[in-house]
Design a protein around this motif. Sequence first.
Motif, short mmCIF file in Angstrom:
data_model
loop_
_atom_site.label_atom_id
_atom_site.label_comp_id
_atom_site.label_asym_id
_atom_site.label_seq_id
_atom_site.Cartn_x
_atom_site.Cartn_y
_atom_site.Cartn_z
N TYR A 5 50.74 -36.15 -23.03
CA TYR A 5 50.03 -35.49 -24.13
C TYR A 5 49.03 -36.42 -24.79
O TYR A 5 47.89 -36.02 -25.10
CB TYR A 5 51.03 -34.98 -25.17
CG TYR A 5 50.37 -34.26 -26.32
CD1 TYR A 5 49.64 -33.10 -26.11
CD2 TYR A 5 50.46 -34.76 -27.62
CE1 TYR A 5 49.01 -32.44 -27.14
CE2 TYR A 5 49.84 -34.10 -28.68
CZ TYR A 5 49.12 -32.94 -28.43
OH TYR A 5 48.50 -32.29 -29.46
N GLN A 35 44.88 -35.95 -24.94
CA GLN A 35 44.06 -35.98 -26.16
C GLN A 35 42.88 -36.95 -26.00
O GLN A 35 41.77 -36.68 -26.46
CB GLN A 35 44.91 -36.38 -27.36
CG GLN A 35 45.86 -35.29 -27.82
CD GLN A 35 46.65 -35.74 -29.03
OE1 GLN A 35 47.54 -36.58 -28.93
NE2 GLN A 35 46.31 -35.21 -30.19
N GLU A 94 40.25 -35.44 -23.90
CA GLU A 94 39.49 -34.44 -24.64
C GLU A 94 38.33 -35.09 -25.40
O GLU A 94 37.24 -34.51 -25.51
CB GLU A 94 40.41 -33.69 -25.61
CG GLU A 94 41.38 -32.74 -24.91
CD GLU A 94 42.44 -32.19 -25.85
OE1 GLU A 94 42.43 -32.57 -27.04
OE2 GLU A 94 43.29 -31.41 -25.39
N ASN A 152 40.50 -35.16 -34.36
CA ASN A 152 41.65 -35.43 -33.48
C ASN A 152 42.48 -36.56 -34.08
O ASN A 152 41.94 -37.55 -34.56
CB ASN A 152 41.16 -35.83 -32.08
CG ASN A 152 42.15 -35.48 -30.99
OD1 ASN A 152 43.34 -35.39 -31.25
ND2 ASN A 152 41.66 -35.29 -29.78
N VAL A 189 45.54 -38.89 -32.78
CA VAL A 189 46.23 -39.22 -31.53
C VAL A 189 47.31 -40.26 -31.81
O VAL A 189 47.02 -41.35 -32.32
CB VAL A 189 45.25 -39.77 -30.47
CG1 VAL A 189 45.96 -40.00 -29.14
CG2 VAL A 189 44.06 -38.83 -30.30
#
Length: 438
Positions: free
Chosen positions: A200, A204, A207, A354, A356
Motif C-alpha cells: 500500500y 501511494q 501515485e 497524500n 504516506v
Amino acid sequence: MTPYSFHIPLQYLRSYISGRLALHFGKTDDVTVDADAYWHDGSPFALWMEEQQPDADEYVCLLLALAPHLQPSFYDDIIKEYLPDGSNFIDFGGSKSLHHRGTLPTGETLLFILAGNDVNRRVELQHRLLHGSVFFRKGILSIETVPYGEPMMGGRLVLAEETLEFWLTGQISHPRFSSEFAAEYISTSREWDDLVLNGYTLQQIREIEEWIKHHHTLLHEWQFGQRMKRGYCALFHGPPGTGKTMAATLLGKSTGLDVFRIDLSKVVSKYIGETEKNLSRIFDRAEQKKWILFFDEADSLFGKRTEIHDAHDKYANQEVGYLLQRIESYNGLIILASNFKANMDEAFLRRMQNVVYFPVPSATERYILWERSFPERVKFASDISLEHISNEHELTGSNINNIAYFCCLKLISNQKEEITSPELLYAIRRELVKEGKG
C-alpha cells in the motif's frame, strides 16, 4: 571558448551605453549602434542566444547583467569618459557591494540605457520587461528586492548563476548549499526494487509518480487547472530509516527531476524578515526548474501551533503562514517528512493531497532487506538463519544497512569473508544500543 567570444557583445554594449550618454550630455542627436550584435562562433553563449532569440531590449538587459562578471570596471570606465571628475551620476543608477568595488547595474541603469529620461518609454519598458519578458518570468534576469518604500528599480539587476555558468563553461552545476541557499541537492544510485515497502505504501508513492508524469495533461488538456491546485503536497511520516528520503530521491530519478532537501534549521532566522527571504530564494529558483522540494523533519516548523503569548510567537506563526502560502502556490511537488504525524498541525494536514505512512518493515520485508544488504562475496556461518534474525529483531532498512556496513568493515579488517553468529549478533546489539533500544 576563446576570449574573443565575449569581445563583440561587450563592444556592442559599450557602444550602446556610450551612445546613450552622448545623447544625454548633448553630444549627439540619436543613439546609433551597429545592429550586428550577434555572432556565430559555436560558443555556449552564442548557441544560447541563437536558441533563446531575445529581442533588442532583452539582449541589452542580458549584457548589462553579464558585463561586471567579465570586466569589474566596465561601467566606471565608460562613465569616466563623460564625467572625468568623478561626479555622482544619479540618472545612471548602479550600486556598490561589499565585495565588488566597481559599479553594478540596477533596474534604474537598465531603464536609463534603454529609455534615457523618456518617462513614458521607461514605464512601458518596466511593464513589458518585468511582466512580459520570458527572461524575467523564468528568473534568468531579476531585479533584487529593495527595502519597503524605496523605488523598486533601485534593486540590482541580477543574472541567474546557472545561466552565467553555462555561458562561461557550457555546463550547469547544482546550486551550492550555503547559509543563503539552504537547500541541498540529493540523489540516489538505487532503483525501485531496492525500496522494500509494503504494497500500500509503495502504491501511494507510485501515485505521486503518476501525478508528476501526467499533471500537465490533467491541468491543461483535461482542463482541471481551474478546479485544482497546480502543485502537489505530500507528507511522508514514520520512524527514522524507513525509506522516506530514498522514496523522494527515487521519484526524482524516475521522472528526471532534481530533488533538493531543505534544511529548516538554516532557513529559519531570528531576524525579522530573514526567514521569508531565505525561503523566497529557494522557491523562486525551484519554480523555474521544477525541482522536487523535500522538507525533512518538517514538524519543526509545521508542528501544532500554540497560542500567541508574545511577539516571538506571533512572528513564528507569520513565518509558517508565509511558507504555507508558497507551498500552496508552488507548481511542483513538495514532500514534507516527519517522524511523527501526531506532531503536525491538523489544519495543515487537511491541505495535503497524500499522506504516506512508512512503517517499520515487517519480518518478511526485513528478510528481503537482510538478503540485499550484503555483497555477494560475503558468506554466513551455517548456524546463521536470516529468517530467524528477521523475526527476532525489529529493525529498519537503515539499521540493517548500518549493521551490514559494520560487519563488512570487520571482515576486511580481519581478512575474512564469512560472518559468524557472534559477530552478527554483536553488530545487531551495537546498532540497537545506538538507537536506545539495547
